[in-house]
Design a protein around this motif. Structure first.
Motif, PDB file in Angstrom:
ATOM      1  N   ARG A   1      38.021  34.716  28.898  1.00 52.18           N
ATOM      2  CA  ARG A   1      39.036  35.316  28.041  1.00 52.18           C
ATOM      3  C   ARG A   1      39.902  33.785  28.552  1.00 52.18           C
ATOM      4  NH1 ARG A   1      40.717  40.055  27.062  1.00 52.18           N
ATOM      5  NH2 ARG A   1      41.677  39.060  24.460  1.00 52.18           N
ATOM      6  N   THR A   2      40.288  34.255  29.162  1.00 53.34           N
ATOM      7  CA  THR A   2      41.598  32.845  29.833  1.00 53.34           C
ATOM      8  C   THR A   2      41.109  31.573  29.777  1.00 53.34           C
ATOM      9  OG1 THR A   2      42.444  35.559  31.515  1.00 53.34           O
ATOM     10  CG2 THR A   2      43.056  32.527  31.817  1.00 53.34           C
TER      11      THR A   2
ATOM     12  N   LYS B   1      37.328  30.883  39.513  1.00 53.46           N
ATOM     13  CA  LYS B   1      37.528  32.433  39.372  1.00 53.46           C
ATOM     14  C   LYS B   1      35.843  32.763  39.239  1.00 53.46           C
ATOM     15  CE  LYS B   1      41.587  32.394  39.117  1.00 53.46           C
ATOM     16  NZ  LYS B   1      42.182  33.308  40.263  1.00 53.46           N
ATOM     17  N   ASP B   2      35.644  34.462  38.864  1.00 51.72           N
ATOM     18  CA  ASP B   2      34.628  34.604  38.694  1.00 51.72           C
ATOM     19  C   ASP B   2      34.126  34.393  36.992  1.00 51.72           C
ATOM     20  OD1 ASP B   2      32.416  35.823  38.132  1.00 51.72           O
ATOM     21  OD2 ASP B   2      33.237  38.052  38.723  1.00 51.72           O
ATOM     22  N   GLN B   3      33.293  33.199  37.056  1.00 51.76           N
ATOM     23  CA  GLN B   3      33.282  32.758  35.697  1.00 51.76           C
ATOM     24  C   GLN B   3      32.389  34.395  35.143  1.00 51.76           C
ATOM     25  OE1 GLN B   3      34.455  30.673  34.183  1.00 51.76           O
ATOM     26  NE2 GLN B   3      35.370  30.327  36.063  1.00 51.76           N
ATOM     27  N   PHE B   4      31.839  35.603  35.380  1.00 52.32           N
ATOM     28  CA  PHE B   4      30.982  36.863  35.228  1.00 52.32           C
ATOM     29  C   PHE B   4      32.162  37.517  34.573  1.00 52.32           C
ATOM     30  CE2 PHE B   4      27.812  34.003  37.607  1.00 52.32           C
ATOM     31  CZ  PHE B   4      27.435  33.934  36.082  1.00 52.32           C
ATOM     32  N   ASP B   5      33.462  37.487  35.112  1.00 51.45           N
ATOM     33  CA  ASP B   5      34.754  38.365  34.572  1.00 51.45           C
ATOM     34  C   ASP B   5      34.490  37.494  33.226  1.00 51.45           C
ATOM     35  OD1 ASP B   5      36.688  39.470  33.424  1.00 51.45           O
ATOM     36  OD2 ASP B   5      37.413  40.164  36.573  1.00 51.45           O
ATOM     37  N   PRO B   6      34.445  39.237  32.197  1.00 53.22           N
ATOM     38  CA  PRO B   6      35.274  38.491  30.651  1.00 53.22           C
ATOM     39  C   PRO B   6      36.836  38.141  31.044  1.00 53.22           C
ATOM     40  CG  PRO B   6      33.981  40.518  31.239  1.00 53.22           C
ATOM     41  CD  PRO B   6      33.718  40.517  32.417  1.00 53.22           C
ATOM     42  N   ASP B   7      37.895  38.670  31.265  1.00 49.34           N
ATOM     43  CA  ASP B   7      39.228  38.401  31.525  1.00 49.34           C
ATOM     44  C   ASP B   7      38.745  36.849  31.902  1.00 49.34           C
ATOM     45  OD1 ASP B   7      39.506  41.202  30.266  1.00 49.34           O
ATOM     46  OD2 ASP B   7      40.106  41.561  32.155  1.00 49.34           O
ATOM     47  N   ASN B   8      38.573  36.857  32.651  1.00 49.99           N
ATOM     48  CA  ASN B   8      39.179  35.447  33.026  1.00 49.99           C
ATOM     49  C   ASN B   8      37.909  34.058  32.329  1.00 49.99           C
ATOM     50  OD1 ASN B   8      39.403  35.682  35.647  1.00 49.99           O
ATOM     51  ND2 ASN B   8      37.541  36.221  36.831  1.00 49.99           N
TER      52      ASN B   8
END
Length: 160
Positions: free
Chosen positions: A74-75, A65-72
């Motif tokens: 947080r997950t 997953k995109d490690q620069f996406d805050p939701d990812n």
């Protein structure tokens, strides 16, 4: 992937050790050398015990997953919450780390239940409350899980 089967009533000793029943140990024996990861339950106040290889497989999925996406992020952070490496000793005992036992409200009576390739470890009272489902609700759950879908199924068993 391993398919672990069974639900077992056990006891935790004063140090937080739980003896793994022999019928479960025989299923886990091929995994003992690699060890296990124990962590907070995903959806319930229980613990999840993963064979190390299964945990690593899930970590690889999350790594994709995109490690620069805050939701990812947080997950991922929530999924690994409480994660610790553990082993089952020569006496077939699993030491549950104190902080994890407190999180899962584990006292003395413990239920260990297999959920395909993961083992859940519950305080007995919490397990009974979480599984207090009436027949009608369970019927709907089974239909959702196993009922026919509207899509044709190929010979390989996948929906088209």
């Amino acid at each position: 992937m391993i398919n672990i089967i069974g639900t077992f009533n056990c006891k935790a000793d004063a140090k937080g050790r739980v003896t793994i029943p022999s019928s479960l140990m025989s299923q886990l024996s091929p995994l003992l050398n690699d060890g296990f990861v124990i962590k907070h339950g995903r959806f319930s106040r229980c613990l999840e015990l993963y064979p190390k290889a299964e945990y690593n497989r899930m970590m690889m999925q999350l790594k994709e997953k995109d490690q620069f996406d805050p939701d990812n992020v947080r997950t991922l952070r929530k999924f690994v919450e409480g994660a610790q490496l553990v082993n089952i000793d020569d006496s077939n005992r699993l030491l549950i780390p104190k902080a994890l036992a407190e999180h899962a409200l584990i006292k003395k009576e413990v239920v260990i239940t297999a959920t395909i390739d993961i083992i859940e470890i519950w305080d007995k009272e919490s397990y009974e409350k979480a599984n207090d489902i009436d027949r009608d609700e369970f019927s709907v759950m089974l239909k959702t899980a196993f009922g026919k879908n509207d899509k044709p199924v190929s010979q390989s068993g996948t929906a088209q």
